[in-house]
Design a protein around this motif. Structure first.
Motif, PDB file in Angstrom:
ATOM      1  N   ALA A 105       0.832  -1.207   0.000  1.00 54.07           N
ATOM      2  CA  ALA A 105       0.000   0.000   0.000  1.00 54.07           C
ATOM      3  C   ALA A 105       0.869   1.261   0.000  1.00 54.07           C
ATOM      4  CB  ALA A 105      -0.931  -0.010   1.213  1.00 54.07           C
ATOM      5  N   GLN A 106       1.935   1.264   0.809  1.00 52.18           N
ATOM      6  CA  GLN A 106       2.817   2.438   0.874  1.00 52.18           C
ATOM      7  C   GLN A 106       3.561   2.654  -0.433  1.00 52.18           C
ATOM      8  OE1 GLN A 106       5.200   1.561   4.350  1.00 52.18           O
ATOM      9  NE2 GLN A 106       3.749   2.556   5.750  1.00 52.18           N
ATOM     10  N   ILE A 119      -4.611   0.401   2.290  1.00 54.09           N
ATOM     11  CA  ILE A 119      -4.570  -1.058   2.446  1.00 54.09           C
ATOM     12  C   ILE A 119      -5.840  -1.686   1.886  1.00 54.09           C
ATOM     13  CG2 ILE A 119      -4.587  -2.919   4.157  1.00 54.09           C
ATOM     14  CD1 ILE A 119      -2.761  -1.216   5.904  1.00 54.09           C
ATOM     15  N   ALA A 120      -6.969  -1.002   2.068  1.00 58.90           N
ATOM     16  CA  ALA A 120      -8.239  -1.520   1.559  1.00 58.90           C
ATOM     17  C   ALA A 120      -8.213  -1.657   0.037  1.00 58.90           C
ATOM     18  CB  ALA A 120      -9.383  -0.614   1.989  1.00 58.90           C
ATOM     19  N   THR A 121      -7.567  -0.694  -0.633  1.00 60.96           N
ATOM     20  CA  THR A 121      -7.477  -0.766  -2.096  1.00 60.96           C
ATOM     21  C   THR A 121      -6.637  -1.956  -2.533  1.00 60.96           C
ATOM     22  OG1 THR A 121      -7.755   1.623  -2.358  1.00 60.96           O
ATOM     23  CG2 THR A 121      -6.689   0.449  -4.176  1.00 60.96           C
ATOM     24  N   ILE A 147       3.559  -3.352  -8.361  1.00 59.08           N
ATOM     25  CA  ILE A 147       4.340  -3.432  -7.116  1.00 59.08           C
ATOM     26  C   ILE A 147       4.355  -4.866  -6.590  1.00 59.08           C
ATOM     27  CG2 ILE A 147       4.470  -2.664  -4.708  1.00 59.08           C
ATOM     28  CD1 ILE A 147       5.252  -0.521  -6.721  1.00 59.08           C
ATOM     29  N   VAL A 148       3.210  -5.546  -6.656  1.00 64.37           N
ATOM     30  CA  VAL A 148       3.135  -6.937  -6.204  1.00 64.37           C
ATOM     31  C   VAL A 148       4.115  -7.800  -6.988  1.00 64.37           C
ATOM     32  CG1 VAL A 148       1.662  -8.996  -6.185  1.00 64.37           C
ATOM     33  CG2 VAL A 148       0.771  -6.820  -5.356  1.00 64.37           C
ATOM     34  N   GLN A 149       4.157  -7.606  -8.320  1.00 62.43           N
ATOM     35  CA  GLN A 149       5.061  -8.401  -9.155  1.00 62.43           C
ATOM     36  C   GLN A 149       6.512  -8.075  -8.860  1.00 62.43           C
ATOM     37  OE1 GLN A 149       4.517  -7.768 -13.361  1.00 62.43           O
ATOM     38  NE2 GLN A 149       5.546  -9.675 -13.910  1.00 62.43           N
TER      39      GLN A 149
END
Length: 335
Positions: free
Chosen positions: A9-10, A16-18, A40-42
């Motif tokens: 999220a940061q 965080i909800a998004t 970002i996750v990847q």
């Protein structure tokens, strides 16, 4: 260092909800935000932790399913029907097998509540007052298959057992049979017991045919009970020319009894089953029966449950279709 959902999220400069909505695909997110989060996750190789994810989203993505007997392929096919729907929406299944033991049913109902699962599907529970109270206490979306629950606002999925049994008995009558026996399911199970016996009685009355009470026997969900029920019927002073049996498993027991005692099917006695289990086409002669599709039960129950989870309108009673499957165990009565 372990990457957390808070870190994602940061880095993506979102809440965080998004992040949770993107990972769970639970609510709409603007395309540019979704793309940013997924990038970002990847890049970080983030792997969501199921427990942490559930704390944020208030969802476990787990559906509780309780059946009485996994060895009965009616229930295994029902489970496949449920899975065919929930797997498309990234839900997993918590399967409980009750063995038709009330204490185990109550234990699993309480366990479903403790695990905070998102919804529950229950097949063929013993509906004692304690079960109803526990069902209401778990306070999660719930669907029951194989039962109607008049007076309760619990969605149910079922075949019209009275009409299906009426149709089966009426078919025997159309073949010239008037001395028709009925082996019902256990009366503690209203759909297979009271309803299927009720459909038989309704058809006999509608065609002005007498019901010989010695021909009406309560069975259980086993071939052995069908064998024993047919023995009792054949001990009567008169013999039926046809028998309607409320489950295919019991009907196999009926066929075995008749074979063991030199009574020919369908020449001497015609036999009609109910459920159209796989074994109905494997018996010899092949069993004429009512098609009652457990896969469709499972699909309908899962669809109703997911509607509840999404706060969408649901039907209080859903009915799956039935039809007769004509094979080799019923013949016209020669006059």
């Amino acid at each position: 260092m372990t990457v957390t959902i808070k870190d994602i999220a940061q880095l993506a400069n979102v809440s965080i909800a998004t992040v949770s909505r993107v990972l769970n695909n639970s609510k709409p997110v603007r395309p540019e935000l979704r793309e940013r989060v997924l990038k970002i996750v990847q890049e970080t190789g983030f792997q969501p932790n199921a427990i942490a994810r559930s704390l944020v989203s208030k969802e476990t993505r787990i559906i509780g399913v309780m059946v009485p007997d996994i060895s009965n392929n009616f229930y295994s096919n029902l489970i496949y029907g449920i899975d065919s729907v929930i797997s498309e929406y990234d839900y997993s299944m918590f399967l409980a097998i009750s063995d038709e033991v009330v204490d185990k049913e109550l234990k699993y109902l309480r366990l479903f509540k403790e695990k905070q699962i998102d919804g529950v599907i229950i097949a063929s529970i013993h509906f004692l007052e304690g079960n109803i109270q526990t069902l209401q206490e778990i306070q999660v979306p719930l669907v029951v298959t194989g039962h109607d629950l008049p007076g309760y606002q619990i969605p149910t999925v079922n075949v019209n057992n009275v009409q299906a049994s009426y149709d089966a008995t009426a078919y025997l009558i159309s073949q010239g049979h008037t001395k028709i026996a009925c082996i019902s399911g256990p009366l503690w199970d209203p759909p297979c017991g009271l309803d299927r016996m009720g459909g038989y009685r309704k058809a006999m009355r509608a065609h002005d045919l007498p019901i010989h009470e010695g021909f009406v026997v309560e069975g259980e969900f086993t071939a052995k009970s069908g064998y024993e029920a047919m023995r009792r019927i054949c001990e009567e002073k008169i013999r039926p020319t046809a028998v309607f049996v409320a489950t295919d498993l019991m009907a196999v027991g009926v066929l075995n009894y008749l074979y063991d005692h030199g009574i020919r099917v369908p020449e001497d006695i015609s036999v009609m089953g109910f459920d159209n289990l796989e074994l109905a086409s494997l018996s010899r002669p092949m069993l004429t029966t009512v098609h009652n599709d457990p896969f469709m039960y499972g699909k309908a129950a899962a669809e109703q449950l997911l509607r509840q989870i999404r706060n969408e309108p649901v039907e209080r009673m859903s009915t799956v279709p039935h039809h007769l499957v004509i094979r080799q165990t019923v013949s016209a009565l020669l006059k």
